[in-house]
Write an enzyme that holds these catalytic residues in place. Sequence first.
Site, short mmCIF file in Angstrom:
data_model
loop_
_atom_site.label_atom_id
_atom_site.label_comp_id
_atom_site.label_asym_id
_atom_site.label_seq_id
_atom_site.Cartn_x
_atom_site.Cartn_y
_atom_site.Cartn_z
NE ARG A 91 -24.78 1.96 -33.93
CZ ARG A 91 -24.00 1.48 -34.91
NH1 ARG A 91 -22.90 2.13 -35.27
NH2 ARG A 91 -24.34 0.38 -35.55
CE1 TYR A 143 -21.75 17.41 -11.93
CE2 TYR A 143 -20.93 16.48 -13.98
CZ TYR A 143 -21.89 16.53 -12.98
OH TYR A 143 -22.98 15.71 -13.04
CG ASP A 217 -16.98 21.28 -18.45
OD1 ASP A 217 -17.76 21.98 -19.14
OD2 ASP A 217 -17.38 20.57 -17.50
CE LYS A 242 -25.23 21.23 -16.22
NZ LYS A 242 -24.96 19.95 -16.89
N1 LIG Z 1 -27.23 12.92 -9.93
C1 LIG Z 1 -26.39 13.55 -10.90
C2 LIG Z 1 -26.15 14.97 -10.56
C3 LIG Z 1 -25.99 15.78 -11.79
S1 LIG Z 1 -25.32 17.37 -11.46
C4 LIG Z 1 -25.44 18.20 -13.00
C5 LIG Z 1 -24.42 19.22 -13.13
N2 LIG Z 1 -23.53 19.18 -14.15
C6 LIG Z 1 -24.30 20.28 -12.13
O1 LIG Z 1 -23.19 20.78 -11.90
O2 LIG Z 1 -25.30 20.65 -11.52
C7 LIG Z 1 -25.08 12.83 -10.94
O3 LIG Z 1 -24.78 12.09 -10.00
O4 LIG Z 1 -24.35 12.95 -11.91
#
Ligand SMILES: N[C@@H](CCSC[C@H](N)C(=O)O)C(=O)O
Length: 638
Positions: A91, A143, A217, A242
Site C-alpha cells: 500500500r 466528464y 485532466d 485509456k
Molecule cells: N458507469 C460509469 C461510466 C464510465 S464513463 C468512462 C469515461 N471516462 C468516458 O468518458 O467514457 C460511471 O458512471 O462512471
Amino acid sequence: MSTPPGPSHNSTSKPSAVAGKGFSHIDLDGHNLPPSPAPSSPRNGRKYALATELVYTESKDQYGASSMPIYQSATFKQTSANGGSEYDYTRSGNPTRTHLERHLAKIMNAARALVVGSGMGALDVITRILRPGDEVITGDDLYGGTNRLLTYMAANHGIIVHHVDTTNPENVRGVVSDKTAMVLLESPTNPLIKIVDIPSIAKIVHDTNAKALVVVDNTMLSPMLSNPLDLGADIVYESGTKYLSGHHDIMAGVLAFNNPAIGDKMYFTINSTGCGISPNDAFLLMRGIKTLAIRMEKQQSNAQIIAEFLESHGFRVRYPGLKSHPQYDLHHSMARGAGAVLSFETGDATLSERIVEAARLWGISVSFGCVNSLISMPCQMSHASIDAKTRKERQMPEDIIRLCVGIEDVDDLIDDLSRAVGAFLLSDNSFKTATALVLRTQVSYAGMHSLKAKFKVTLAYTRGSGSDVPFCVTPRFGPHGNYSIFGCEATKPFTPYTVYMTYNGQNTTGYLPRYLGEDGKITYATRTPKPKTKIASLSLTATATATAATFSGDALVTVEVSSTVEVGTNSSSGRPPPPDGCKDGPWDKARIVIGVFIGLGLLLGVVSIALVVFFVWKYRKEERAKANNGGEGANVEG
Ligand SMILES: N[C@@H](CCSC[C@H](N)C(=O)O)C(=O)O
C-alpha cells in the site's frame, strides 16, 4: 478556508531532493511513520524523443530483467526492526509501481508521478485537499464522473463549484477569487470537444490567487500529445485506463506534478487511503505505455480521416483536427496532435441511438483510448450521471454521438460507419441529409475509357428492416436500361470495396463500378469477394439534384434525380472490361478453365502417389509374409 497541509503553489518551482532521497519518516501531519513508506518517483529527465523515451527504461532490477517484474508481494522483509529497507508494505510502495511512476514522471515532464487504481481515484486524491468553503471553478462541459464527484462534494463537503464556459478565459477571471482553491480543466472537453486555453487560464488564476491550483485532466490527449504542466498547470491527472494502457484491460489513474510539496501531499493521501495501483496493473500499464506512440499515431490518423468523411457528408463534427473547429489554432498551439476522440450530431436522439446500435465494428462502449473503435451516446452513457435538466442548461446535445477511434483499417471503420449511418438516414424526415449524400456521389473506377454523359436517374427506395439498408444513392446503368440502386458510397478517402445495395428489394453487396462499357454504360461487379484488379486512378464524379423526396413508413417512394457524370481518363492499367456489364469476360472464363485443369491435375497426382505407395507397401508385406513362413518351417523341421 481552513488550511490543509499546503503546497507552495509555485508552479515554477523545481523538483526538490525528493528524487533519490530517503523518505522522511515524519508525515505531513507530523506523525512518525512506520519504516520506509515507499519513496517517490523522481524524474529521470528526458534525453530522447518522446517515442523513444516511451520504450526506453532504466531499472535497477537485481537480475537485469528488461521488463520490470511484477513484485506480487504485500510485504517486504526488513533488515532491522526500525526500517532499513526501501519497501515495507505494498500500500505504501512497491517496486513495480515505483518503476512505473518514474517512467511516467519522465514522459509527463513532471518531477514526480503517482499511480492509483482509476482516473476518478486520481481526482479523489486531488480533491481531498479541498476544505469546506473552498471554491472550485470548472467547465460547463466535462466528464460525467468528474461532475458527479464535484456535485457530491458540493452537497456533502461544503465545496462551492462554479461551472463556467472555460473556452473563454474571461469567464474564469469573472469568478476566480481568494476563495478559489482549484480550477479544474479539460481540453478538449468531454464530449463536446471544446478547447480550453490552459496557459491563459493558468496565468489569470495564479495572478489572482497564488494558492489556487490549476488541475488539468489530460486523458483525451495523453502525454504523447500534450504536457499541461508545461502550459502552467500545477497538477495533471489522467485516466490510465485509456490511451496510456490502450487495451481496456486495466483501470488506472495517474497524477503528476512539479511542486514536491504537492507530490508529498498526494502521496500522503494515497498511502493513507490505500488506493495505489496494484503490482499486476502497474506492470500492464507499463507495458501499454511502451506502445503509446504507435497506437496514438494510428488512432489519430484514422480519426482525422473519419472526421473528414463525416463532415463531407454534412454532419456537424467536433474534432480539433478539422480546420472547421472554431479553436483549431488554439488547440494546435498547445498540443502535438488532435487525438482520436470526436463527436458528431445527427439532429435527432432516436436516430443517433439507432445509428449507434447499427454499428458492428464500432463497439458500443464507454471510455476511449482503446485499440478498438468505440461508439457511444454520452448523454445516456458516460455522462448519464449528469441529470437531463443540467445537460439541457449546459447545452449538451442529446443526439451527440462520440467516436473513439481505434487502430483498425480505416476503410473498414468507414464502411461500418457508413452502413450504420446510412441505415437510417434515408428515413422519414432525414431526406435532406440523404440528398447531400447523393450530391456527393463519387466513385473510382478501374476503367480504360473516357465518357461524357448526361443522364437521368430514377431512384427507388424500399425501407427495409435492420441495419442492412444501404444509405447512399448510386446510379446504376446497365445494358438493360437505366435503373437505380441504393449503395454505400465512398467519397474521400475512396473505399474501393464494399457497396451495400438494394435492387428490387434485395440486399446485396458488391464493389464500386468496375466496368464501363463502350456505350458509356456502367455496371457493378456484384458478389465479388475481393477485387482482383487494382483500382486504377480514374475517378468518376456524379452530381445529382434531387427533385422530389418524401419518405414515409415502409412505402416505396420514387425520387427523380437528374445527374451529370463526367469521366475522363485514358488509363491503360487493368484489363479490358467485359463487353456486357458484369458478365465474366473471356479471360475470366479462361481462368476458370485453367483453374479446373490445375485442380484436376493436382488431384490426379495425389491419387497416383497414394496408389503407388499402397501397392509398394502391399507388395512388401506379402514378401515379408512369404519369407517368414519359409523361415519358420525350416526351424520346425530342423
Ligand atoms: N458507469 C460509469 C461510466 C464510465 S464513463 C468512462 C469515461 N471516462 C468516458 O468518458 O467514457 C460511471 O458512471 O462512471
